[in-house]
Design a protein around this motif. Structure first.
Motif, PDB file in Angstrom:
ATOM      1  N   GLU A  79     -37.995   3.234  60.985  1.00  0.00           N
ATOM      2  CA  GLU A  79     -39.334   3.624  60.550  1.00  0.00           C
ATOM      3  C   GLU A  79     -39.952   2.533  59.678  1.00  0.00           C
ATOM      4  N   PHE A  80     -41.226   2.248  59.933  1.00  0.00           N
ATOM      5  CA  PHE A  80     -41.971   1.319  59.089  1.00  0.00           C
ATOM      6  C   PHE A  80     -42.283   1.977  57.743  1.00  0.00           C
ATOM      7  N   ARG A  81     -42.357   1.182  56.684  1.00  0.00           N
ATOM      8  CA  ARG A  81     -42.755   1.708  55.373  1.00  0.00           C
ATOM      9  C   ARG A  81     -43.951   0.923  54.845  1.00  0.00           C
ATOM     10  N   ILE A 126     -45.886   2.817  68.357  1.00  0.00           N
ATOM     11  CA  ILE A 126     -45.408   2.784  66.978  1.00  0.00           C
ATOM     12  C   ILE A 126     -46.526   3.082  65.989  1.00  0.00           C
ATOM     13  N   TYR A 127     -47.733   2.580  66.313  1.00  0.00           N
ATOM     14  CA  TYR A 127     -48.852   2.721  65.370  1.00  0.00           C
ATOM     15  C   TYR A 127     -50.150   2.749  66.158  1.00  0.00           C
ATOM     16  N   GLU A 128     -51.058   3.627  65.745  1.00  0.00           N
ATOM     17  CA  GLU A 128     -52.392   3.663  66.340  1.00  0.00           C
ATOM     18  C   GLU A 128     -53.422   3.728  65.230  1.00  0.00           C
ATOM     19  N   GLU A 129     -54.370   2.788  65.250  1.00  0.00           N
ATOM     20  CA  GLU A 129     -55.419   2.739  64.239  1.00  0.00           C
ATOM     21  C   GLU A 129     -56.504   3.761  64.581  1.00  0.00           C
ATOM     22  N   GLN A 130     -56.781   4.658  63.642  1.00  0.00           N
ATOM     23  CA  GLN A 130     -57.744   5.730  63.870  1.00  0.00           C
ATOM     24  C   GLN A 130     -59.151   5.387  63.383  1.00  0.00           C
TER      25      GLN A 130
END
Length: 717
Positions: A292-294, A248-252
């Motif tokens: 979807e996350f906002r 869902i999310y990956e911190e870059q």
């Protein structure tokens, strides 16, 4: 974050009292009679480390080879040496352990809290190391349902820890994390609470928490990278293999970490990303887990904020134009900072630490003059503060999962008052005592005295000190005193109770906490003045507090002891280098002492996320400053105090090789005849042994070390 779990280790020793044993005050520790025992000598393999045109030679760099048999042999040899040097205290350690254990009520149960129709409890049984988690439906008179008996889960492991536990919205499923190595790498497991059967799903390499969507089928969780930094958020559907989970999310940004949680309102799944100076949040309707996350507010350098949802608004604690933080609100569908409206303004002398939201009340945790106060603010009506009747204490909101209630669950303790749980009626202001931690063995709070002192630091700043001692303690400059501090990450060390500590107080020690800069006791500026290029204020404050306690006759000048762990272990290493003559003995637990090398190695857990705490030594200004205090780099050929260093082979916060290298270098260069001991727990990590009694053995070792140095060797009990 290298937050001490020596502190959590100290905090969990929260309960008890034996009659004072008969002592003999010997002038010299028995350890000094054993200095002919040959100490281990680590092999020197020079390694040159060059940056900014500066070359450091690290003779013990090789000790970071965890799988190298010679490393294990060295650690075992140090353990054997420690055992030999402390062998005369073996019976004393056993007695201290039994004494501390004897203060703890073995058959014990937490105060139940209600959530989603069930009362939840944690209990311990006599002779068992681990908790039993259970619940009762609807009423406390209902039949108890055991969700997890951790004693059964742990029986085949030398270390076992259950992480976060979460029950599905329909109350039928339990998700929990288990760590069997002590590196805080959890596998998420699932249990059917209706049938009692374990579900096949397993999710490895997580932070341990599983956040349920409202459909009772999907959970969200965080995964760690090779540096143990949580960087990815996945969605898992029950009944499917974890290899099919959706990213869902990956911190870059390698200075940020990621996490996920659910709002108290149960309406939103929230993904957070954080670093020292910045946070951001995204939300998803928990009824729509595949949506979807906002974004709430995109990250900005220097903008810190946290969110809570209530009604049709988000409430936001932020440092935007507010050093000590203020409280804002914003419509739940218009959340960027240009929509934020002030609810509680910034105050120069009050740090806004946190908030709890209820249907009719807003509860604020505020720190003023070093003490946390609880402020009750009705949405309509007159506000007030809870009066605890003491000057120095530790107060906090406890588990409050429900919105529609006038009752606030709070916790309270002081250095003379055991942990106490109250229900506070926010309308009537009535306080109902639910439980005070029972301290066995004849404990009487009237036998102990606590004070709040203030030391003047060398730059004119006033540093608070919390101190406790037995009522028979003589403030005549003849008594031993143990000074403790942490002083990093803005972590405030409150005046907490410890039943284990009574074993020192009953034997003539005073115990003091120095609320030094680097914490946040006196407000956000207290933290800012003790990090980065101001870090030496932390060390100077501790030294100045020690000198103050000697000058005011709370401690004999040759009986001042020091203790700290993790980043507090860095403090110990620094003050030993700066003022080795001030301390009779030091215990440095899991100490972060090789600061330069660690902060230059981005493969080590926590490094990149901490540049805003210590500075990035890839920049020369920070390299030079960190090098000037880094304990390992500043070891010199001079006299050092007696020192006991502890570590864990599997430590994920401060790698074992930092204390091991430090001890090896100290042993090579120090010119004194004082004991230097290294204790490595070969089965544990940063928090020490698992189990509520096993970890007391390390506390008994540390206390025996201090008491032996103080010449307080028992002849009978």
């Amino acid at each position: 974050m290298r937050l001490i779990f020596l502190f959590s280790g100290l905090m969990l020793l929260l309960t008890a009292c034996q009659p004072e044993a008969e002592m003999t005050d010997n002038k010299e520790s028995v350890m000094y009679q054993k200095m002919d025992i040959v100490a281990p000598v680590a092999t020197k393999i020079p390694k040159e480390l060059t940056i900014h045109g500066d070359t450091r030679t690290d003779n013990y760099y090789w000790l970071n080879e965890r799988e190298n048999p010679e490393v294990i042999s060295f650690l075992n040899a140090e353990n054997t040496y420690k055992d030999e040097m402390m062998s005369h205290t073996k019976d004393f350690q056993d007695k201290l352990f039994e004494e501390m254990k004897g203060r703890i009520k073995e058959d014990d149960q937490s105060v139940p809290y209600k959530d989603n129709g069930y009362f939840y409890l944690t209990s311990y049984k006599e002779g068992q190391e681990y908790p039993v988690y259970s619940r009762k439906k609807g009423t406390l008179e209902a039949e108890e349902e055991v969700m997890l008996n951790v004693n059964e889960l742990a029986k085949d492991f030398s270390y076992f820890n259950v992480g976060s536990r979460s029950v599905s919205p329909n109350n039928e499923l339990l998700a929990y994390g288990e760590d069997t190595l002590s590196r805080r790498i959890y596998t998420i497991r699932f249990k059917n609470l209706k049938t009692g059967e374990m579900i096949e799903d397993r999710i490895p390499n997580t932070t341990g928490g599983a956040i349920w969507a409202n459909d009772n089928q999907h959970v969200f969780y965080a995964v760690k990278d090779e540096t143990l930094r949580p960087v990815k958020i996945f969605r898992h559907r029950l009944g499917t293999p974890s290899t099919d989970d959706v990213l869902i999310y990956e911190e870059q940004d390698d200075t940020f970490s990621a996490f996920v949680y659910k709002s108290k309102s149960k309406k939103y799944i929230i993904i957070g990303a954080y670093q020292t100076l910045s946070q951001e949040y995204q939300v998803l309707d928990a009824d729509n887990p595949t949506g979807e996350f906002r974004m709430i507010q995109p990250r900005e350098r220097g903008l810190e904020y946290g969110i809570a949802h209530f009604g049709d608004k988000f409430y936001i604690r932020t440092n935007m134009d507010a050093l000590n933080f203020r409280l804002m609100s914003t419509p739940e569908n218009a959340t960027t900072k240009d929509n934020w409206e002030e609810v509680i303004p910034h105050r120069k002398d009050v740090l806004l630490e946190g908030m709890d939201i209820f249907q009719d009340y807003l509860v604020l945790s505020e720190r003023k003059n070093g003490i946390t106060q609880l402020r009750i603010r009705p949405w309509e009506g007159k506000e007030h503060y809870i009066d605890f009747g003491e000057d120095a204490y530790m107060a906090y909101t406890s588990t409050n999962p429900e919105f529609d209630t006038e009752v606030l669950r709070i916790g309270y303790q002081s250095m003379t008052t055991p942990p106490t749980t109250y229900d506070y009626n926010m309308k009537s202001k009535g306080m109902e005592l639910l439980k005070q931690q029972e301290v066995l063995g004849g404990f009487n709070t009237a036998d102990y005295v606590s004070e709040r002192l203030y030391a003047k630091a060398r730059d004119g700043v006033t540093v608070p000190i919390s101190i406790v001692y037995h009522k028979d303690f003589k403030k005549d400059g003849s008594q031993p005193l143990l000074l403790y501090a942490y002083g990093s990450y803005g972590a405030s060390m409150d005046p907490y109770f410890s039943s284990a500590r009574l074993s020192l107080l009953n034997r003539g020690f005073a115990f003091a906490i120095a609320h030094i800069r680097g914490g946040e006791e006196m407000g956000r500026h207290w933290y800012e003045d003790g990090k980065l290029l101001n870090k030496k204020n932390t060390f100077n404050d501790f030294i100045d507090c020690g000198e103050f306690l000697v000058a005011e006759k709370y401690a004999a000048k040759d009986q001042l002891y020091a203790q700290g762990g993790s980043a507090g272990g860095l403090l110990m290493g620094a003050v030993m280098n700066m003022r080795p003559d001030l301390w009779k003995g030091v215990v440095a637990a899991v100490p972060f002492v090789d600061v330069i090398t660690t902060m230059l190695d981005e493969s080590i857990p926590l490094t990149t996320g901490e540049y805003d705490e210590w500075g990035n030594p890839n920049e020369k200004e920070y390299y030079d400053y960190i090098l000037s205090y880094s304990p390992y780099d500043q070891v010199e050929a001079k006299d050092y105090p007696a020192t006991l260093v502890t570590t864990g082979l599997h430590d994920s916060q401060v790698q074992y090789w930092e204390p091991a290298k430090w001890v090896a270098k100290l042993r090579e260069l120090k010119t004194d005849k004082n004991p230097l001991l290294l204790h490595t727990n070969m089965d544990a990590g940063h928090g020490g042994a698992s189990g509520r009694f096993a970890r007391l053995k390390e506390v008994a070792l540390q206390y025996a070390f201090f008491l032996d140095l103080a010449g307080k060797n028992e002849v009978k009990g």
